[in-house]
Design a protein around this motif. Structure first.
Motif, PDB file in Angstrom:
ATOM      1  N   ARG A 178       9.278  17.804  -8.009  1.00 35.81           N
ATOM      2  CA  ARG A 178      10.086  17.081  -7.307  1.00 35.81           C
ATOM      3  C   ARG A 178       8.781  15.815  -6.194  1.00 35.81           C
ATOM      4  NH1 ARG A 178      11.378  23.113  -6.325  1.00 35.81           N
ATOM      5  NH2 ARG A 178      13.578  23.432  -6.784  1.00 35.81           N
ATOM      6  N   ALA A 179       9.904  14.909  -5.862  1.00 32.45           N
ATOM      7  CA  ALA A 179       9.515  14.163  -5.433  1.00 32.45           C
ATOM      8  C   ALA A 179      10.052  13.377  -3.862  1.00 32.45           C
ATOM      9  CB  ALA A 179       9.220  12.697  -6.440  1.00 32.45           C
ATOM     10  N   ALA A 180       9.326  12.752  -3.073  1.00 30.50           N
ATOM     11  CA  ALA A 180      10.340  12.032  -1.889  1.00 30.50           C
ATOM     12  C   ALA A 180       9.241  10.680  -1.597  1.00 30.50           C
ATOM     13  CB  ALA A 180      10.142  13.275  -0.328  1.00 30.50           C
ATOM     14  N   VAL A 181       9.769   9.576  -1.423  1.00 34.69           N
ATOM     15  CA  VAL A 181       9.912   8.607  -0.480  1.00 34.69           C
ATOM     16  C   VAL A 181       9.695   8.532   1.165  1.00 34.69           C
ATOM     17  CG1 VAL A 181       9.570   6.185  -0.427  1.00 34.69           C
ATOM     18  CG2 VAL A 181       9.603   7.963  -3.414  1.00 34.69           C
ATOM     19  N   LEU A 182       9.372   8.623   1.487  1.00 28.87           N
ATOM     20  CA  LEU A 182       9.184   8.125   3.243  1.00 28.87           C
ATOM     21  C   LEU A 182       8.600   7.485   3.747  1.00 28.87           C
ATOM     22  CD1 LEU A 182       6.807  11.528   3.688  1.00 28.87           C
ATOM     23  CD2 LEU A 182       9.352  11.790   3.014  1.00 28.87           C
ATOM     24  N   ILE A 183       9.991   7.119   4.795  1.00 33.75           N
ATOM     25  CA  ILE A 183      10.293   5.656   5.279  1.00 33.75           C
ATOM     26  C   ILE A 183       9.492   5.574   6.736  1.00 33.75           C
ATOM     27  CG2 ILE A 183      11.090   3.267   5.588  1.00 33.75           C
ATOM     28  CD1 ILE A 183      10.056   4.170   2.261  1.00 33.75           C
ATOM     29  N   HIS A 184       8.355   4.860   7.270  1.00 34.45           N
ATOM     30  CA  HIS A 184       8.124   4.622   8.472  1.00 34.45           C
ATOM     31  C   HIS A 184       9.096   4.007   8.584  1.00 34.45           C
ATOM     32  CE1 HIS A 184       6.554   0.563   8.060  1.00 34.45           C
ATOM     33  NE2 HIS A 184       6.483   0.763   6.753  1.00 34.45           N
ATOM     34  N   GLY A 185       8.413   3.569  10.584  1.00 36.68           N
ATOM     35  CA  GLY A 185       9.164   3.122  11.642  1.00 36.68           C
ATOM     36  C   GLY A 185       8.654   1.673  11.954  1.00 36.68           C
ATOM     37  N   ARG A 186       9.021   1.391  13.082  1.00 38.61           N
ATOM     38  CA  ARG A 186       8.913  -0.361  13.762  1.00 38.61           C
ATOM     39  C   ARG A 186       8.021  -0.344  13.578  1.00 38.61           C
ATOM     40  NH1 ARG A 186       8.154  -2.541  18.271  1.00 38.61           N
ATOM     41  NH2 ARG A 186       8.629  -0.703  19.573  1.00 38.61           N
ATOM     42  N   GLN A 189       1.006  -0.976   0.485  1.00 41.69           N
ATOM     43  CA  GLN A 189       0.025  -0.194   0.319  1.00 41.69           C
ATOM     44  C   GLN A 189       0.691   0.992   0.051  1.00 41.69           C
ATOM     45  OE1 GLN A 189      -1.822   0.309   3.452  1.00 41.69           O
ATOM     46  NE2 GLN A 189      -3.433   2.830   2.106  1.00 41.69           N
ATOM     47  N   VAL A 190       0.556   2.011  -0.750  1.00 42.59           N
ATOM     48  CA  VAL A 190       0.962   3.201  -0.561  1.00 42.59           C
ATOM     49  C   VAL A 190       0.539   4.465  -0.774  1.00 42.59           C
ATOM     50  CG1 VAL A 190       3.130   5.261  -2.616  1.00 42.59           C
ATOM     51  CG2 VAL A 190       3.164   2.100  -2.350  1.00 42.59           C
ATOM     52  N   ALA A 221       3.976   7.485   0.726  1.00 48.79           N
ATOM     53  CA  ALA A 221       4.503   7.400   1.875  1.00 48.79           C
ATOM     54  C   ALA A 221       3.817   5.699   1.846  1.00 48.79           C
ATOM     55  CB  ALA A 221       4.061   7.830   3.351  1.00 48.79           C
ATOM     56  N   PRO A 222       4.511   4.979   1.842  1.00 51.26           N
ATOM     57  CA  PRO A 222       4.448   3.429   1.552  1.00 51.26           C
ATOM     58  C   PRO A 222       3.958   2.822   3.519  1.00 51.26           C
ATOM     59  CG  PRO A 222       7.019   3.550   2.164  1.00 51.26           C
ATOM     60  CD  PRO A 222       6.383   4.509   1.418  1.00 51.26           C
ATOM     61  N   ASN A 223       3.331   1.611   3.795  1.00 50.51           N
ATOM     62  CA  ASN A 223       3.449   0.304   4.692  1.00 50.51           C
ATOM     63  C   ASN A 223       4.157  -1.057   3.682  1.00 50.51           C
ATOM     64  OD1 ASN A 223       1.925   1.679   6.648  1.00 50.51           O
ATOM     65  ND2 ASN A 223      -0.218   1.076   5.245  1.00 50.51           N
ATOM     66  N   TYR A 254       2.355   2.844  11.364  1.00 46.29           N
ATOM     67  CA  TYR A 254       2.345   2.763   9.998  1.00 46.29           C
ATOM     68  C   TYR A 254       2.783   3.796   8.986  1.00 46.29           C
ATOM     69  CZ  TYR A 254      -0.256  -1.234  11.608  1.00 46.29           C
ATOM     70  OH  TYR A 254      -0.657  -2.344  12.275  1.00 46.29           O
ATOM     71  N   GLY A 255       2.616   3.753   7.130  1.00 45.78           N
ATOM     72  CA  GLY A 255       2.893   4.609   6.936  1.00 45.78           C
ATOM     73  C   GLY A 255       2.570   5.564   6.778  1.00 45.78           C
ATOM     74  N   PRO A 256       1.225   6.321   6.919  1.00 44.30           N
ATOM     75  CA  PRO A 256       0.091   6.867   6.688  1.00 44.30           C
ATOM     76  C   PRO A 256       0.169   8.055   7.729  1.00 44.30           C
ATOM     77  CG  PRO A 256      -0.510   5.519   5.373  1.00 44.30           C
ATOM     78  CD  PRO A 256       0.492   4.748   6.000  1.00 44.30           C
ATOM     79  N   ALA A 257       0.602   7.260   8.974  1.00 43.10           N
ATOM     80  CA  ALA A 257      -0.509   7.614  10.072  1.00 43.10           C
ATOM     81  C   ALA A 257       1.040   8.801  11.263  1.00 43.10           C
ATOM     82  CB  ALA A 257      -0.730   6.554  11.170  1.00 43.10           C
ATOM     83  N   SER A 258       2.090   7.995  10.585  1.00 46.09           N
ATOM     84  CA  SER A 258       3.944   8.585  10.611  1.00 46.09           C
ATOM     85  C   SER A 258       3.217   9.837   9.775  1.00 46.09           C
ATOM     86  CB  SER A 258       4.756   7.703  10.289  1.00 46.09           C
ATOM     87  OG  SER A 258       4.652   6.657  10.951  1.00 46.09           O
ATOM     88  N   PHE A 259       2.884  10.279   8.127  1.00 46.44           N
ATOM     89  CA  PHE A 259       3.754  11.414   7.757  1.00 46.44           C
ATOM     90  C   PHE A 259       2.016  12.170   7.710  1.00 46.44           C
ATOM     91  CE2 PHE A 259       6.918   7.597   6.957  1.00 46.44           C
ATOM     92  CZ  PHE A 259       7.937   8.805   8.022  1.00 46.44           C
ATOM     93  N   ASP A 260       1.069  11.634   7.419  1.00 46.94           N
ATOM     94  CA  ASP A 260      -0.062  12.254   7.251  1.00 46.94           C
ATOM     95  C   ASP A 260      -1.180  12.523   8.374  1.00 46.94           C
ATOM     96  OD1 ASP A 260      -1.649  13.715   5.603  1.00 46.94           O
ATOM     97  OD2 ASP A 260      -2.824  11.732   4.795  1.00 46.94           O
ATOM     98  N   LEU A 261      -0.917  12.808   9.515  1.00 51.83           N
ATOM     99  CA  LEU A 261      -1.451  12.790  10.563  1.00 51.83           C
ATOM    100  C   LEU A 261      -2.904  13.763  10.343  1.00 51.83           C
ATOM    101  CD1 LEU A 261      -1.227  11.637  13.369  1.00 51.83           C
ATOM    102  CD2 LEU A 261      -0.624  12.920  14.059  1.00 51.83           C
ATOM    103  N   ARG A 262      -3.750  13.492  10.509  1.00 52.52           N
ATOM    104  CA  ARG A 262      -5.152  14.128  10.400  1.00 52.52           C
ATOM    105  C   ARG A 262      -5.212  14.675  11.658  1.00 52.52           C
ATOM    106  NH1 ARG A 262      -6.559   9.427   7.524  1.00 52.52           N
ATOM    107  NH2 ARG A 262      -8.447   8.894   9.607  1.00 52.52           N
ATOM    108  N   GLN A 263      -4.071  15.089  13.239  1.00 53.09           N
ATOM    109  CA  GLN A 263      -5.028  15.919  13.616  1.00 53.09           C
ATOM    110  C   GLN A 263      -4.452  17.643  13.525  1.00 53.09           C
ATOM    111  OE1 GLN A 263      -5.614  14.817  16.880  1.00 53.09           O
ATOM    112  NE2 GLN A 263      -4.969  16.742  17.830  1.00 53.09           N
ATOM    113  N   PRO A 264      -4.962  17.971  14.461  1.00 53.87           N
ATOM    114  CA  PRO A 264      -4.953  19.658  13.774  1.00 53.87           C
ATOM    115  C   PRO A 264      -4.407  20.348  14.624  1.00 53.87           C
ATOM    116  CG  PRO A 264      -7.947  19.420  13.760  1.00 53.87           C
ATOM    117  CD  PRO A 264      -6.869  18.298  14.403  1.00 53.87           C
TER     118      PRO A 264
END
Length: 491
Positions: free
Chosen positions: A92-100, A73-74, A135-137, A103-113
């Motif tokens: 321009r493009a960037a690939v963002l790799i999550h941690g242990r 999933q990307v 941001a892949p999982n 998951y990727g969407p929560a790490s880099f696209d947090l829907r928090q005001p």
């Protein structure tokens, strides 16, 4: 599910996501030129798609997964130009790799005001700066493949440990070993949070359907390579390259991806993938493993790890009091909610009342290697190392110093952020400390208070991706103080 159905599902999901999840923002007054094109994004678009592949024989520790169909999933957030992008504006493009765990969407696209307005989302901030982000999982995370006899089997969570002699086992179902405390024993039946004992195991310990760790570092290197190619194909970056960002354990996977001497015969042509990366970022990085995978003996004997919650952790009382507003209200709950959102199977597990699961999150057990001073010494892309000063072992700020010192390229920058913990990408600031007595917060406006470590991280990524500098400098060491002001600390 057959391979053809998986491909069809991935394709259909992409179409729906692109058309239904687009979010267009009001353009700034200067966004459009007289020629009728847009020099700056007028909005962002959020979508998810799936990348199918076949598991190469020998890539995963358990051979039963060899040759099986799988998919990644990307999560993509891209800039939108309502009147078309002006030709002078680069892609321009960037690939963002999550941690242990997160998951990727929560790490880099947090829907928090964010308290100062907008969201904590890293991806949306980058998209508004004209950067297309992916941001892949990784395999075993989120909605990427986990396999029926892998992480989808609750019986693959850990059993009790062996007796003190390390050989005999008193549990009739079996016993386990672990190689690090972050993958604990007895997650099937211990009285702990989360527990699987009631839901879904019904009070019975279950034998494993897979008896080794789920993945190894090179498993995730294969994933990253596929996402790099996908990002280049979709975003069409002007230089034909991506910026690669690794966060926490994801930084380890990125470091291994950029290791030209990787001897794994399943992953040839490392140099060709390194050539597709224009710059790299190591954020809150793990560091200091063996160059190659350690021997099988002593590694974990189970593939599944379960956990609860997420979000910023706690600091020592004195630092928590000093770092006012570090934890943005609601951020812990939002991280946990987005993790559960990406894990519908785990949502049916956990809890102590039969038939009433409270939900857990799942992540793979893996072996760590391939990221140390030997590997960092042969890095070639320009490198930004960024770390919170409140981080703690095994990701302490000393890791950042070690990476920066080992890297040999001229274009390298080290940034340390005061009042930033391991999760500085979601952390804020409140109170009088946020208004500098002199100077302006990095990336902020004159006279405006510092929004916190999350704003520093976003501003640093945008400057690094677009210019290859931090605070206007292509190299050097910097400290960001408790008010967000950046200053040089070394050559």
């Amino acid at each position: 599910m057959s391979k053809s159905k998986r491909r069809l599902r991935g394709a259909a999901f992409t179409i729906v996501a692109v058309t239904a999840l687009a979010a267009v923002l009001t353009p700034p007054p200067s966004a459009s030129s007289a020629a009728g094109c847009d020099k700056a994004p007028t909005g962002v678009q959020v979508s998810d798609h799936f990348l199918p592949f076949t598991v190469p024989a020998g890539l995963m520790p358990d051979p039963q997964f060899d040759g099986l169909p799988a998919e990644l999933q990307v999560h993509r957030v891209q800039p939108v130009y309502a009147h078309g992008k002006c030709h002078s504006v680069p892609n321009r493009a960037a690939v963002l790799i999550h941690g242990r765990t997160v998951y990727g969407p929560a790490s880099f696209d947090l829907r928090q005001p964010a308290p100062e307005g907008g969201e904590l989302s890293v991806q949306k901030a980058l998209a508004r700066a004209g950067i297309d982000t992916f941001a892949p999982n990784l395999l075993g995370y989120g909605r990427s493949t986990r396999f029926a006899h892998g992480l989808d089997d609750p019986g693959n969570a850990s059993l009790p440990g062996y007796n003190p002699d390390g050989v005999t086992c008193s549990n009739p179902v079996g016993c386990d070993r672990t190689h690090v405390p972050v993958f604990p024993l007895n997650q099937q039946g211990a009285a702990q949070d989360p527990t699987l004992s009631t839901n879904p195991l019904g009070g019975q310990l279950r034998a494993h359907s897979s008896h080794v760790r789920f993945a190894r570092t090179d498993t995730f290197v294969r994933d990253i390579r596929q996402v790099i190619d996908d990002a280049i194909a979709r975003a069409q970056p002007s230089d034909g390259k991506v910026t690669l960002v690794g966060y926490s354990a994801g930084a380890q996977f990125v470091g291994r991806t950029l290791y030209a001497a990787n001897p794994n015969p399943l992953l040839p042509h490392s140099d060709q993938y390194i050539a597709k990366v224009n710059r790299v970022v190591f954020a809150a990085s793990l560091f200091g493993f063996s160059t190659e995978e350690p021997p099988e003996a002593g590694l974990a004997t189970f593939p599944l790890h379960v956990f609860a919650g997420g979000g910023p952790g706690s600091l020592p009382a004195d630092r928590e009091a000093a770092c006012t507003g570090r934890v943005v209200p609601g951020s812990r709950e939002q991280v946990a909610a987005q993790i559960r959102e990406e894990d519908p199977v785990g949502a049916q597990w956990g809890g102590t009342i039969a038939g009433h699961p409270t939900g857990v999150a799942r992540s793979p057990v893996f072996s760590s290697y391939g990221w140390n001073t030997e590997v960092a010494a042969q890095l070639t892309p320009p490198t930004l190392v960024i770390h919170g000063l409140e981080d703690f072992p095994p990701t302490s700020p000393a890791n950042a110093d070690a990476i920066y010192t080992a890297a040999q390229m001229t274009n390298k920058v080290l940034v340390k952020i005061a009042c930033g913990s391991h999760t500085f990408l979601w952390e804020g600031c409140s109170g009088t400390r946020c208004t500098p007595t002199s100077g302006t917060p990095y990336g902020g406006k004159i006279g405006a208070p510092w929004a916190g470590p999350h704003s520093t991280f976003k501003a640093a990524l945008i400057e690094w991706i677009t210019r290859g500098t931090f605070n206007g400098a292509p190299s050097g060491q910097f400290a960001v103080n408790e008010s967000g002001v950046a200053s040089a600390t070394g050559p």
